[in-house]
Design a protein around this motif. Sequence first.
Motif, short mmCIF file in Angstrom:
data_model
loop_
_atom_site.label_atom_id
_atom_site.label_comp_id
_atom_site.label_asym_id
_atom_site.label_seq_id
_atom_site.Cartn_x
_atom_site.Cartn_y
_atom_site.Cartn_z
N GLU A 96 2.57 9.18 4.03
CA GLU A 96 1.45 10.04 3.65
C GLU A 96 0.31 9.20 3.09
OE1 GLU A 96 0.31 13.85 0.80
OE2 GLU A 96 2.23 12.85 0.55
N ARG A 97 0.61 8.22 2.23
CA ARG A 97 -0.42 7.35 1.66
C ARG A 97 -1.07 6.50 2.74
NH1 ARG A 97 -2.65 5.53 -2.78
NH2 ARG A 97 -3.15 3.33 -2.99
N GLN A 98 -0.26 5.97 3.65
CA GLN A 98 -0.83 5.16 4.73
C GLN A 98 -1.76 5.98 5.61
OE1 GLN A 98 2.47 3.34 6.75
NE2 GLN A 98 3.23 2.40 4.88
N LEU A 131 -4.65 10.88 -3.13
CA LEU A 131 -4.53 9.45 -2.86
C LEU A 131 -3.79 8.73 -3.98
CD1 LEU A 131 -5.17 7.20 -0.89
CD2 LEU A 131 -7.34 6.87 -2.06
N GLU A 132 -4.01 9.14 -5.23
CA GLU A 132 -3.35 8.49 -6.36
C GLU A 132 -1.85 8.75 -6.39
OE1 GLU A 132 -6.90 8.43 -9.73
OE2 GLU A 132 -5.55 10.16 -9.60
N THR A 189 0.81 -1.22 0.00
CA THR A 189 0.00 0.00 0.00
C THR A 189 0.84 1.26 0.00
OG1 THR A 189 -0.12 -0.03 2.40
CG2 THR A 189 -1.91 -1.12 1.20
N ASN A 190 2.17 1.14 -0.10
CA ASN A 190 3.04 2.31 -0.06
C ASN A 190 3.05 3.13 -1.34
OD1 ASN A 190 3.95 2.46 2.52
ND2 ASN A 190 5.82 1.30 2.15
N ALA A 225 0.08 9.95 -3.65
CA ALA A 225 0.76 9.86 -2.36
C ALA A 225 1.53 8.54 -2.25
CB ALA A 225 -0.26 9.97 -1.23
N THR A 226 2.66 8.59 -1.54
CA THR A 226 3.46 7.40 -1.28
C THR A 226 3.87 7.37 0.19
OG1 THR A 226 5.53 8.53 -1.81
CG2 THR A 226 4.43 7.38 -3.62
N GLY A 256 0.87 4.49 -4.72
CA GLY A 256 -0.41 4.64 -5.39
C GLY A 256 -0.28 4.35 -6.87
#
Length: 150
Positions: A62-64, A55-56, A40-41, A58-59, A43
Amino acid sequence: MFALRRAAIKAAPLAARSTVRPFSVLGARFSGAVGHSAETNMGPGGKAGEVPTDLEQATGLERQELLAKLEGKELFDMEPLNMTHIGTPKNPIVVQSHDPIRFVGCTGFPVESHDVIWINLDKSHEHDRCPECGSVFKMDFVGSEEDHHH
């Protein structure tokens, strides 16, 4: 005067210019509400011709954090430390950390009895003490030795 200063800064070589960095050295405290994985790290990224959403694109953390908020949970524990007593070597204020070094702001006991003093907690220390009020803090290292968060 300011125009001369700006001209001098622009004329200076890049290495001579001072770098402004935000004060963001505090270690992350995970709340334990959500698990995180390597899958999930990253996008999917933006589609050609479109502006990607947060969301697309982010890594990492920040994405988590965004994924946790979509689930209605908080990834980071942002609550202040529970200062019910002044820490002593036999009964210290215990601070959990995923990093081997963590900064903690002490405001004294009772709360706000002195200005914030930042204390560097280290997992190799038995305990660390506030120089103003003498409160003792101890790190509870809950991270992994294999995690390299540099």
